[in-house]
Design a protein around this motif. Structure first.
Motif, PDB file in Angstrom:
ATOM      1  N   PHE A 169       0.829  -1.216   0.000  1.00  0.00           N
ATOM      2  CA  PHE A 169       0.000   0.000   0.000  1.00  0.00           C
ATOM      3  C   PHE A 169       0.862   1.265   0.000  1.00  0.00           C
ATOM      4  N   LEU A 170       1.930   1.262   0.796  1.00  0.00           N
ATOM      5  CA  LEU A 170       2.815   2.427   0.836  1.00  0.00           C
ATOM      6  C   LEU A 170       3.488   2.660  -0.511  1.00  0.00           C
ATOM      7  N   ALA A 171       3.938   1.589  -1.138  1.00  0.00           N
ATOM      8  CA  ALA A 171       4.598   1.733  -2.443  1.00  0.00           C
ATOM      9  C   ALA A 171       3.620   2.225  -3.500  1.00  0.00           C
ATOM     10  N   LEU A 172       2.403   1.727  -3.476  1.00  0.00           N
ATOM     11  CA  LEU A 172       1.409   2.186  -4.448  1.00  0.00           C
ATOM     12  C   LEU A 172       1.055   3.656  -4.221  1.00  0.00           C
ATOM     13  N   GLY A 173       0.946   4.053  -2.975  1.00  0.00           N
ATOM     14  CA  GLY A 173       0.668   5.461  -2.676  1.00  0.00           C
ATOM     15  C   GLY A 173       1.771   6.370  -3.176  1.00  0.00           C
ATOM     16  N   LEU A 174       3.014   5.989  -2.919  1.00  0.00           N
ATOM     17  CA  LEU A 174       4.142   6.777  -3.403  1.00  0.00           C
ATOM     18  C   LEU A 174       4.201   6.799  -4.922  1.00  0.00           C
ATOM     19  N   LEU A 175       3.828   5.708  -5.540  1.00  0.00           N
ATOM     20  CA  LEU A 175       3.826   5.631  -7.003  1.00  0.00           C
ATOM     21  C   LEU A 175       2.835   6.630  -7.599  1.00  0.00           C
ATOM     22  N   PHE A 176       1.628   6.675  -7.077  1.00  0.00           N
ATOM     23  CA  PHE A 176       0.621   7.598  -7.597  1.00  0.00           C
ATOM     24  C   PHE A 176       1.021   9.056  -7.366  1.00  0.00           C
ATOM     25  N   ILE A 177       1.569   9.346  -6.205  1.00  0.00           N
ATOM     26  CA  ILE A 177       1.994  10.718  -5.931  1.00  0.00           C
ATOM     27  C   ILE A 177       3.171  11.102  -6.816  1.00  0.00           C
ATOM     28  N   THR A 178       4.076  10.177  -7.073  1.00  0.00           N
ATOM     29  CA  THR A 178       5.206  10.444  -7.961  1.00  0.00           C
ATOM     30  C   THR A 178       4.746  10.765  -9.371  1.00  0.00           C
ATOM     31  N   ILE A 179       3.781  10.026  -9.871  1.00  0.00           N
ATOM     32  CA  ILE A 179       3.261  10.295 -11.213  1.00  0.00           C
ATOM     33  C   ILE A 179       2.616  11.673 -11.268  1.00  0.00           C
ATOM     34  N   ALA A 180       1.869  12.053 -10.231  1.00  0.00           N
ATOM     35  CA  ALA A 180       1.250  13.388 -10.202  1.00  0.00           C
ATOM     36  C   ALA A 180       2.316  14.479 -10.189  1.00  0.00           C
ATOM     37  N   VAL A 181       3.400  14.256  -9.454  1.00  0.00           N
ATOM     38  CA  VAL A 181       4.477  15.241  -9.397  1.00  0.00           C
ATOM     39  C   VAL A 181       5.198  15.345 -10.741  1.00  0.00           C
ATOM     40  N   ILE A 182       5.421  14.214 -11.397  1.00  0.00           N
ATOM     41  CA  ILE A 182       6.063  14.241 -12.718  1.00  0.00           C
ATOM     42  C   ILE A 182       5.218  15.030 -13.707  1.00  0.00           C
ATOM     43  N   GLU A 183       3.918  14.819 -13.693  1.00  0.00           N
ATOM     44  CA  GLU A 183       3.037  15.585 -14.584  1.00  0.00           C
ATOM     45  C   GLU A 183       3.092  17.074 -14.258  1.00  0.00           C
ATOM     46  N   LYS A 184       3.160  17.414 -12.983  1.00  0.00           N
ATOM     47  CA  LYS A 184       3.241  18.826 -12.578  1.00  0.00           C
ATOM     48  C   LYS A 184       4.545  19.451 -13.056  1.00  0.00           C
ATOM     49  N   ILE A 185       5.642  18.716 -12.960  1.00  0.00           N
ATOM     50  CA  ILE A 185       6.931  19.224 -13.438  1.00  0.00           C
ATOM     51  C   ILE A 185       6.892  19.448 -14.939  1.00  0.00           C
ATOM     52  N   LEU A 186       6.347  18.477 -15.680  1.00  0.00           N
ATOM     53  CA  LEU A 186       6.235  18.629 -17.129  1.00  0.00           C
ATOM     54  C   LEU A 186       5.351  19.819 -17.492  1.00  0.00           C
ATOM     55  N   LEU A 187       4.337  20.062 -16.707  1.00  0.00           N
ATOM     56  CA  LEU A 187       3.448  21.197 -16.926  1.00  0.00           C
ATOM     57  C   LEU A 187       4.162  22.513 -16.654  1.00  0.00           C
ATOM     58  N   ASN A 188       4.934  22.570 -15.581  1.00  0.00           N
ATOM     59  CA  ASN A 188       5.649  23.794 -15.227  1.00  0.00           C
ATOM     60  C   ASN A 188       6.731  24.161 -16.241  1.00  0.00           C
ATOM     61  N   PHE A 189       7.365  23.174 -16.834  1.00  0.00           N
ATOM     62  CA  PHE A 189       8.390  23.435 -17.841  1.00  0.00           C
ATOM     63  C   PHE A 189       7.815  23.646 -19.232  1.00  0.00           C
ATOM     64  N   GLY A 190       6.512  23.555 -19.365  1.00  0.00           N
ATOM     65  CA  GLY A 190       5.866  23.801 -20.642  1.00  0.00           C
ATOM     66  C   GLY A 190       5.993  22.665 -21.631  1.00  0.00           C
ATOM     67  N   ILE A 191       6.330  21.484 -21.153  1.00  0.00           N
ATOM     68  CA  ILE A 191       6.471  20.337 -22.046  1.00  0.00           C
ATOM     69  C   ILE A 191       5.100  19.815 -22.457  1.00  0.00           C
ATOM     70  N   ILE A 192       4.148  19.849 -21.542  1.00  0.00           N
ATOM     71  CA  ILE A 192       2.775  19.475 -21.873  1.00  0.00           C
ATOM     72  C   ILE A 192       1.878  20.695 -21.716  1.00  0.00           C
ATOM     73  N   ILE A 193       0.774  20.662 -22.409  1.00  0.00           N
ATOM     74  CA  ILE A 193      -0.155  21.794 -22.451  1.00  0.00           C
ATOM     75  C   ILE A 193      -1.129  21.700 -21.269  1.00  0.00           C
ATOM     76  N   PRO A 194      -1.294  22.794 -20.520  1.00  0.00           N
ATOM     77  CA  PRO A 194      -2.242  22.746 -19.397  1.00  0.00           C
ATOM     78  C   PRO A 194      -3.685  22.630 -19.888  1.00  0.00           C
ATOM     79  N   SER A 195      -4.445  21.835 -19.161  1.00  0.00           N
ATOM     80  CA  SER A 195      -5.862  21.694 -19.477  1.00  0.00           C
ATOM     81  C   SER A 195      -6.610  21.336 -18.199  1.00  0.00           C
ATOM     82  N   LEU A 196      -7.909  21.445 -18.248  1.00  0.00           N
ATOM     83  CA  LEU A 196      -8.731  21.116 -17.086  1.00  0.00           C
ATOM     84  C   LEU A 196      -8.632  19.628 -16.757  1.00  0.00           C
TER      85      LEU A 196
END
Length: 96
Positions: free
Chosen positions: A39-66
């Motif tokens: 459970f701990l590993a899965l929780g960290l995995l989901f949060i890591t993916i959300a953070v990676i998407e946020k980083i890509l969004l901040n650097f303008g690599i992906i387009i922001p959307s709702l």
């Protein structure tokens, strides 16, 4: 827009691979500790993916959307849920 879908598809593939790896590798622990670690590993995995998407969004690599913002929030909530379940299982194992 196509690049955005490609990045999200890549992240989904990474998520599936990491989920499978965590599921297989935590079977070695077994019992309540193995469940808690899973459970701990899965929780960290989901949060890591959300953070990676946020980083890509901040650097303008992906387009922001709702949808992207909603996806990040959902991934964070799922991650927090799994972390809470993992710590709950660890507390139960410590009492036993």
């Amino acid at each position: 827009m196509e690049f955005n879908v490609l990045i999200q598809g890549t992240i989904a593939a990474i998520l599936i691979g990491m989920f499978y790896n965590v599921w297989i590798s935590t079977k070695a622990y077994g019992g309540m500790i193995g469940t808690a670690v899973r459970f701990l590993a899965l929780g960290l995995l989901f949060i890591t993916i959300a953070v990676i998407e946020k980083i890509l969004l901040n650097f303008g690599i992906i387009i922001p959307s709702l949808e992207l913002n909603l996806t990040q929030d959902i991934l964070t909530l799922i991650g927090l849920f799994f972390l809470a379940m993992g710590f709950s299982r660890l507390a139960s194992a410590a009492k036993a």
